[in-house]
Design a protein around this motif. Structure first.
Motif, mmCIF file in Angstrom:
data_model
loop_
_atom_site.group_PDB
_atom_site.id
_atom_site.type_symbol
_atom_site.label_atom_id
_atom_site.label_comp_id
_atom_site.label_asym_id
_atom_site.label_seq_id
_atom_site.Cartn_x
_atom_site.Cartn_y
_atom_site.Cartn_z
ATOM 1 N N SER A 123 -27.080 -106.403 48.513
ATOM 2 C CA SER A 123 -26.533 -106.624 49.847
ATOM 3 C C SER A 123 -26.456 -105.292 50.576
ATOM 4 N N MET A 124 -26.073 -105.376 51.862
ATOM 5 C CA MET A 124 -26.077 -104.178 52.721
ATOM 6 C C MET A 124 -25.291 -103.026 52.108
ATOM 7 N N SER A 125 -24.119 -103.300 51.547
ATOM 8 C CA SER A 125 -23.292 -102.189 51.045
ATOM 9 C C SER A 125 -23.928 -101.541 49.821
ATOM 10 N N PHE A 127 -26.991 -110.034 63.455
ATOM 11 C CA PHE A 127 -26.567 -110.315 62.079
ATOM 12 C C PHE A 127 -27.807 -110.479 61.193
ATOM 13 N N MET A 128 -27.867 -109.707 60.114
ATOM 14 C CA MET A 128 -29.055 -109.706 59.241
ATOM 15 C C MET A 128 -28.752 -110.388 57.904
ATOM 16 N N PRO A 129 -29.784 -110.909 57.256
ATOM 17 C CA PRO A 129 -29.579 -111.604 55.977
ATOM 18 C C PRO A 129 -29.344 -110.634 54.820
ATOM 19 N N ILE A 182 -20.780 -96.864 68.896
ATOM 20 C CA ILE A 182 -20.044 -97.930 68.223
ATOM 21 C C ILE A 182 -21.045 -98.994 67.767
ATOM 22 N N ASN A 183 -20.964 -99.395 66.505
ATOM 23 C CA ASN A 183 -21.816 -100.472 65.978
ATOM 24 C C ASN A 183 -21.019 -101.765 65.943
ATOM 25 N N ALA A 184 -21.506 -102.787 66.605
ATOM 26 C CA ALA A 184 -20.822 -104.084 66.580
ATOM 27 C C ALA A 184 -21.799 -105.163 66.126
ATOM 28 N N VAL A 185 -21.548 -105.733 64.948
ATOM 29 C CA VAL A 185 -22.365 -106.849 64.476
ATOM 30 C C VAL A 185 -21.822 -108.117 65.131
ATOM 31 N N ILE A 186 -22.695 -108.881 65.782
ATOM 32 C CA ILE A 186 -22.247 -110.106 66.457
ATOM 33 C C ILE A 186 -22.687 -111.319 65.644
ATOM 34 N N THR A 235 -16.962 -109.458 55.885
ATOM 35 C CA THR A 235 -17.498 -110.727 55.382
ATOM 36 C C THR A 235 -19.022 -110.779 55.437
ATOM 37 N N TYR A 236 -19.620 -110.076 56.423
ATOM 38 C CA TYR A 236 -21.076 -110.123 56.560
ATOM 39 C C TYR A 236 -21.775 -109.117 55.655
ATOM 40 N N CYS A 237 -21.006 -108.455 54.810
ATOM 41 C CA CYS A 237 -21.577 -107.378 53.992
ATOM 42 C C CYS A 237 -21.187 -107.485 52.528
ATOM 43 N N LEU A 274 -25.960 -90.243 56.750
ATOM 44 C CA LEU A 274 -25.170 -90.591 55.570
ATOM 45 C C LEU A 274 -24.506 -91.936 55.811
ATOM 46 N N THR A 275 -24.596 -92.794 54.805
ATOM 47 C CA THR A 275 -24.010 -94.105 54.961
ATOM 48 C C THR A 275 -23.524 -94.581 53.597
ATOM 49 N N GLY A 276 -23.296 -95.894 53.480
ATOM 50 C CA GLY A 276 -22.800 -96.403 52.211
ATOM 51 C C GLY A 276 -22.896 -97.926 52.185
ATOM 52 N N GLY A 277 -22.057 -98.560 51.512
ATOM 53 C CA GLY A 277 -20.653 -98.302 51.213
ATOM 54 C C GLY A 277 -19.998 -97.577 52.402
ATOM 55 N N GLU A 278 -18.903 -96.948 52.124
ATOM 56 C CA GLU A 278 -18.232 -96.183 53.178
ATOM 57 C C GLU A 278 -18.285 -94.708 52.795
ATOM 58 N N PRO A 279 -19.079 -93.920 53.540
ATOM 59 C CA PRO A 279 -19.280 -92.523 53.140
ATOM 60 C C PRO A 279 -17.989 -91.714 53.043
ATOM 61 N N ILE A 312 -19.566 -95.367 64.650
ATOM 62 C CA ILE A 312 -18.382 -96.007 64.064
ATOM 63 C C ILE A 312 -18.485 -97.519 64.294
ATOM 64 N N SER A 313 -18.230 -98.273 63.233
ATOM 65 C CA SER A 313 -18.378 -99.725 63.322
ATOM 66 C C SER A 313 -17.107 -100.364 63.853
ATOM 67 N N LEU A 314 -17.255 -101.257 64.808
ATOM 68 C CA LEU A 314 -16.110 -101.958 65.409
ATOM 69 C C LEU A 314 -16.638 -103.279 65.963
ATOM 70 N N MET A 325 -23.788 -89.669 60.551
ATOM 71 C CA MET A 325 -23.092 -90.514 59.575
ATOM 72 C C MET A 325 -22.694 -91.828 60.241
ATOM 73 N N THR A 326 -22.751 -92.895 59.466
ATOM 74 C CA THR A 326 -22.221 -94.187 59.925
ATOM 75 C C THR A 326 -20.974 -94.480 59.104
ATOM 76 N N THR A 327 -19.866 -94.801 59.776
ATOM 77 C CA THR A 327 -18.582 -94.979 59.093
ATOM 78 C C THR A 327 -17.800 -96.120 59.727
ATOM 79 N N ASN A 328 -16.850 -96.658 58.965
ATOM 80 C CA ASN A 328 -15.973 -97.658 59.579
ATOM 81 C C ASN A 328 -14.857 -97.001 60.385
ATOM 82 N N GLY A 329 -14.739 -95.693 60.309
ATOM 83 C CA GLY A 329 -13.853 -94.964 61.204
ATOM 84 C C GLY A 329 -12.386 -94.935 60.814
HETATM 85 N N1 SAM Z 1 -19.140 -98.444 55.942
HETATM 86 C C1 SAM Z 1 -19.870 -97.869 57.028
HETATM 87 C C2 SAM Z 1 -19.690 -98.701 58.284
HETATM 88 O O1 SAM Z 1 -18.848 -99.597 58.287
HETATM 89 O O2 SAM Z 1 -20.330 -98.389 59.286
HETATM 90 C C3 SAM Z 1 -21.341 -97.617 56.741
HETATM 91 C C4 SAM Z 1 -22.105 -98.632 55.951
HETATM 92 S S1 SAM Z 1 -22.322 -100.184 56.784
HETATM 93 C C5 SAM Z 1 -23.235 -101.089 55.578
HETATM 94 C C6 SAM Z 1 -23.507 -99.756 58.039
HETATM 95 C C7 SAM Z 1 -23.652 -100.729 59.167
HETATM 96 O O3 SAM Z 1 -24.254 -101.907 58.670
HETATM 97 C C8 SAM Z 1 -22.345 -101.132 59.832
HETATM 98 O O4 SAM Z 1 -22.425 -100.945 61.206
HETATM 99 C C9 SAM Z 1 -22.254 -102.600 59.490
HETATM 100 O O5 SAM Z 1 -21.605 -103.312 60.502
HETATM 101 C C10 SAM Z 1 -23.700 -102.994 59.359
HETATM 102 N N2 SAM Z 1 -23.927 -104.233 58.594
HETATM 103 C C11 SAM Z 1 -23.458 -104.549 57.378
HETATM 104 N N3 SAM Z 1 -23.879 -105.769 57.000
HETATM 105 C C12 SAM Z 1 -24.652 -106.241 58.010
HETATM 106 C C13 SAM Z 1 -25.382 -107.448 58.222
HETATM 107 N N4 SAM Z 1 -25.409 -108.430 57.319
HETATM 108 N N5 SAM Z 1 -26.072 -107.562 59.385
HETATM 109 C C14 SAM Z 1 -26.063 -106.572 60.307
HETATM 110 N N6 SAM Z 1 -25.404 -105.423 60.162
HETATM 111 C C15 SAM Z 1 -24.688 -105.250 59.036
#
Ligand code: SAM
Length: 340
Positions: free
Chosen positions: A334-336, A203-205, A171-175, A36-38, A76-81, A132-134, A108-112
């Motif tokens: 947007s981020m993706s 959380f970023m804009p 582990i990446n956790a957006v709060i 939802t934040y992306c 490497l990132t994305g989207g989902e690499p 890995i994002s969680l 690489m950053t991935t949703n895992g």
């Molecule tokens: N799909 C991969 C993933 O889920 O990690 C890689 C791409 S994703 C855009 C990279 C990172 O950006 C993830 O850790 C994600 O949680 C974070 N992200 C996406 N939108 C964000 C936002 N609005 N603020 C902060 N972090 C954000």
């Protein structure tokens, strides 16, 4: 903006004296999640395949950054690499690139979600590090945040990454306030238990829906105080150019990171530049300008000509993002679409 550097290589230095050493490459704008934040739930318009950089184009630009400018790290990132077909082949090509600073540090950053199937192959292909994002350990909450019922696969993917020998797995956790800020301690506990470093991200804009408000940001101080109340932590020495401030547990059971983009911007130490999936070069996540390296490559420009474009772009890198200022303008992407 370059100057003669180590062993005859040039360095990319921006107008504020920052040395560019880290390149983030989005290899696809597609994703199998809809966080939802992306991303929006529906109606995301993805790039046609012909407009996405080919492996050869990604490799060519990577070589320029690593061999010519001594860039040390590529992420490497994305989207989902991992949704990009034949990803291990790309990893193999990039891992083989060696610059004046040695072999490139490929991450690489991935949703895992598919790491159980991919981790070992990627590791064998030369990938060195994964994040890995969680964002939550609660299955309904995970579904609410990602719009996918994939929590078990992600948790298993994290284990697979560890088993494949990635060390550390981060582990990446957006709060987000009112969404998962009640899980800060639970996520910290998960990191302690599974021996992974959890990095809490403000959380970023950059959400596709444009709903971001400052009130939804849970800042670094609050995150640190919340964890410290249960598991005492202390700040570790300065981060250098890395985005995370790190804190270690006083009982010796690991560390956490916090990426305080909004409340404590770290732009002064930024060493990063970015390529979007369609080959647009960006000097900041929050920039509104892009430099079109894709058209340059496809028009047949030489490496020297492309290098001049990169240097001209780096010469425009601003001192810092303006999230906290009244004149902040959100990027249209947007981020993706940019690549986080
Ligand atoms: N799909 C991969 C993933 O889920 O990690 C890689 C791409 S994703 C855009 C990279 C990172 O950006 C993830 O850790 C994600 O949680 C974070 N992200 C996406 N939108 C964000 C936002 N609005 N603020 C902060 N972090 C954000």
């Amino acid at each position: 903006m370059t100057r003669g550097g180590h062993h005859g290589a040039q360095e990319l230095i921006d107008p504020f004296g920052r040395l560019i050493e880290d390149l983030r490459i989005s290899i696809t704008d597609r994703c199998n999640f809809r966080c939802t934040y992306c991303m929006p739930e529906e109606g995301m318009k993805f790039l046609p395949r012909s407009e996405v950089m080919s492996f050869e184009e990604i490799e060519r630009l990577s070589r320029i950054f690593v061999e010519r400018y001594g860039v040390r790290g590529i992420r490497l990132t994305g989207g989902e690499p991992t949704v990009r077909a034949h990803l291990p082949l790309l990893v193999e090509k990039l891992a083989a690139i060696e610059g004046v600073n040695g072999p490139v540090d490929l991450a690489m950053t991935t949703n895992g979600a598919t790491m159980r199937h991919l981790a070992q192959t990627l590791r064998d292909a030369g990938l060195r590090r994964v994040n890995i994002s969680l964002d939550t350990l609660d299955r309904p909450k995970f579904f609410e945040m990602t719009r996918r019922d994939e929590l078990d696969n992600v948790l298993d993917g994290i284990e697979a990454a560890k088993e494949a020998g990635f060390d550390p797995v981060k582990i990446n956790a957006v709060i987000e306030r009112g969404v998962n800020d009640d899980e800060i301690v639970a996520l910290a506990e998960y990191g302690r238990r599974r021996e992974v470093e959890v990095r809490f991200i403000e959380f970023m804009p950059l959400d596709a829906d444009g709903h971001w408000e400052n009130a939804q940001v849970v800042g670094q101080d609050e995150i640190v105080e919340t964890i410290n109340a249960t598991y005492p932590i202390e700040q570790m020495p300065a981060r250098g150019a890395a985005p995370a401030d790190r804190f270690r547990y006083l009982d010796g059971r690991g560390s956490i990171g916090v990426i305080p983009t909004v409340t404590k911007p770290f732009c002064g130490d930024c060493d990063r530049v970015r390529l979007t999936a369609e080959g647009q070069f960006r000097t900041c996540l929050f920039e509104t300008r892009e430099f079109d390296l894709m058209s340059a490559m496809r028009a047949g420009e030489s490496d020297d000509e492309i290098a001049r474009r990169i240097e001209a772009a780096v010469a425009t890198k601003w001192a810092g993002h303006r999230i906290n200022q009244v004149n902040f303008v959100r990027p249209a992407k947007s981020m993706s679409q940019i690549g986080g």
